[in-house]
Design an enzyme around this catalytic site. Structure first.
Site, PDB file in Angstrom:
ATOM      1  N   ASP A  51     -46.336  -1.310  -0.004  1.00 31.05           N
ATOM      2  CA  ASP A  51     -45.638  -2.254   0.882  1.00 31.05           C
ATOM      3  C   ASP A  51     -45.688  -1.797   2.333  1.00 31.05           C
ATOM      4  OD1 ASP A  51     -44.889  -3.816  -1.193  1.00 31.05           O
ATOM      5  OD2 ASP A  51     -42.801  -3.162  -1.251  1.00 31.05           O
ATOM      6  N   LYS A  73     -45.134  -7.800   2.924  1.00 29.01           N
ATOM      7  CA  LYS A  73     -43.715  -8.162   2.863  1.00 29.01           C
ATOM      8  C   LYS A  73     -42.920  -7.650   4.033  1.00 29.01           C
ATOM      9  CE  LYS A  73     -42.080  -9.260  -1.499  1.00 29.01           C
ATOM     10  NZ  LYS A  73     -41.919  -8.247  -2.480  1.00 29.01           N
ATOM     11  N   MET A 186     -31.324  -5.007   5.679  1.00 29.49           N
ATOM     12  CA  MET A 186     -31.852  -6.333   6.042  1.00 29.49           C
ATOM     13  C   MET A 186     -30.802  -7.189   6.742  1.00 29.49           C
ATOM     14  SD  MET A 186     -33.859  -7.013   2.457  1.00 29.49           S
ATOM     15  CE  MET A 186     -32.615  -6.212   1.446  1.00 29.49           C
TER      16      MET A 186
HETATM   17  N1  SAH Z   1     -36.036   0.090  -1.198  1.00 27.01           N
HETATM   18  C1  SAH Z   1     -35.735   0.334   0.207  1.00 27.01           C
HETATM   19  C2  SAH Z   1     -35.074  -0.865   0.856  1.00 27.01           C
HETATM   20  C3  SAH Z   1     -35.948  -2.100   0.892  1.00 27.01           C
HETATM   21  S1  SAH Z   1     -35.179  -3.447   1.705  1.00 27.01           S
HETATM   22  C4  SAH Z   1     -34.845   1.568   0.323  1.00 27.01           C
HETATM   23  O1  SAH Z   1     -34.360   2.091  -0.699  1.00 27.01           O
HETATM   24  O2  SAH Z   1     -34.661   2.049   1.434  1.00 27.01           O
HETATM   25  C5  SAH Z   1     -35.838  -3.315   3.317  1.00 27.01           C
HETATM   26  C6  SAH Z   1     -34.764  -2.918   4.295  1.00 27.01           C
HETATM   27  O3  SAH Z   1     -34.465  -1.534   4.165  1.00 27.01           O
HETATM   28  C7  SAH Z   1     -35.146  -3.082   5.756  1.00 27.01           C
HETATM   29  O4  SAH Z   1     -35.012  -4.412   6.195  1.00 27.01           O
HETATM   30  C8  SAH Z   1     -34.122  -2.175   6.408  1.00 27.01           C
HETATM   31  O5  SAH Z   1     -32.855  -2.783   6.432  1.00 27.01           O
HETATM   32  C9  SAH Z   1     -34.070  -1.028   5.415  1.00 27.01           C
HETATM   33  N2  SAH Z   1     -34.965   0.089   5.772  1.00 27.01           N
HETATM   34  C10 SAH Z   1     -36.014   0.554   5.068  1.00 27.01           C
HETATM   35  N3  SAH Z   1     -36.570   1.619   5.669  1.00 27.01           N
HETATM   36  C11 SAH Z   1     -35.852   1.829   6.792  1.00 27.01           C
HETATM   37  C12 SAH Z   1     -35.914   2.792   7.829  1.00 27.01           C
HETATM   38  N4  SAH Z   1     -36.839   3.744   7.843  1.00 27.01           N
HETATM   39  N5  SAH Z   1     -34.993   2.725   8.826  1.00 27.01           N
HETATM   40  C13 SAH Z   1     -34.040   1.767   8.821  1.00 27.01           C
HETATM   41  N6  SAH Z   1     -33.935   0.828   7.869  1.00 27.01           N
HETATM   42  C14 SAH Z   1     -34.822   0.865   6.866  1.00 27.01           C
END
Ligand code: SAH
Length: 263
Positions: A51, A73, A186
């Site tokens: 992704d 995505k 998100m």
């Molecule tokens: N599975 C992922 C989340 C996926 S949903 C996890 O466990 O982190 C995607 C959302 O995760 C993004 O829109 C943001 O809100 C958050 N996100 C993912 N990586 C990030 C990062 N490095 N810094 C800040 N927010 C992050």
């Protein structure tokens, strides 16, 4: 050499069994936050479906001859429909390949990992799951917000700020509680609604709130505000996803505990 020693100690095979899918968490961005298991699987897989949130440098671990598929995505810009991703995983495994399905953070936290596994299970494809450091843990650590702290928060909630029909219909009374850290994934597009609801449900408008973008990566950015000022700060700064909104008094510890952005 080091990799071989690691395999011997961990008693893991140097070649993966084909016809199987590993659903793997890539962590929040910094490649060093990968688990040893994730790094090994990425370097051994015949095929990798990844992704956009998978951090820079992580795909460099893949074999030169591995089949690499970008499934994309970004919010509301879906590169490959979820159905097609589910089907692709089944097809690659049926070709007899060892398949790593690589997702940002942890695959079971807002990652749709469960949906992908349900399709695999229905198709009789064997799978394993490898957890990863979720964005909340990564951003908390690298921004200097302990998500819990005896003097600030006895509970932490991870919640999505983006719902299927684009509304933010959450259990606000449960979220707007004292001594509680709430991490919205998100949530940038709905920040104004989130802050308004948290205030309307009883939190003072002076409650510390922050946005962390690209947490754990070289260009990590932290925006500090309060529930009352955050929406305007977001607008003024033009900060974009991927970012978390973190609400609660632990955010006030950033001043003392931030270390990464000072480096
Ligand atoms: N599975 C992922 C989340 C996926 S949903 C996890 O466990 O982190 C995607 C959302 O995760 C993004 O829109 C943001 O809100 C958050 N996100 C993912 N990586 C990030 C990062 N490095 N810094 C800040 N927010 C992050």
């Amino acid at each position: 050499m080091a990799a071989q020693r690691q395999r011997e100690t961990m008693n893991t095979p140097s070649k993966l069994q084909g016809g199987k899918v590993w659903l793997v968490g890539a962590g929040p961005g910094d490649p060093e936050l990968l688990t040893l298991k994730a790094a090994r699987l990425i370097s051994q897989a015949d095929a990798i479906v990844y992704d956009h949130l998978v951090g820079n440098g992580i795909m460099d671990l893949a074999r030169g001859d591995a089949r690499i598929v970008y499934a994309g995505k970004e919010s509301s810009k879906h590169t490959m429909p979820q159905e097609d991703i589910n089907q692709l995983l089944v097809e690659l495994a049926r070709e007899g390949l060892s398949v790593v399905r690589l997702k940002g953070g942890d695959p079971f936290i807002f990652g749709r990992g469960g949906e992908e596994l349900e399709t695999l299970a229905a198709s009789g494809i064997p799978f394993e799951v490898v957890p990863g450091v979720t964005a909340a843990a990564g951003c908390g650590a690298y921004s200097g917000f302990p998500l819990t702290h005896r003097e600030h928060a006895q509970a932490v909630t991870f919640v999505t700020g983006h719902l299927k029909d684009d509304t933010v219909n959450l259990d606000w009374p449960a979220l707007a509680r004292p001594c509680h850290t709430v991490v919205f994934y998100m949530g940038i597009g709905a920040a104004r609604e989130i802050c308004r609801q948290m205030i309307d449900h009883g939190l003072p408008s002076t409650t510390p709130a922050a946005v962390v973008r690209n947490g754990t990566q070289a260009d990590q950015r932290t925006l500090l505000a309060t529930l009352g000022t955050l929406p305007q700060r977001i607008e003024e700064s033009g900060i974009k996803p991927p970012a978390l909104i973190i609400v609660g008094s632990v955010v006030s510890l950033h001043e003392k505990l931030s270390w990464f952005e000072k480096q």
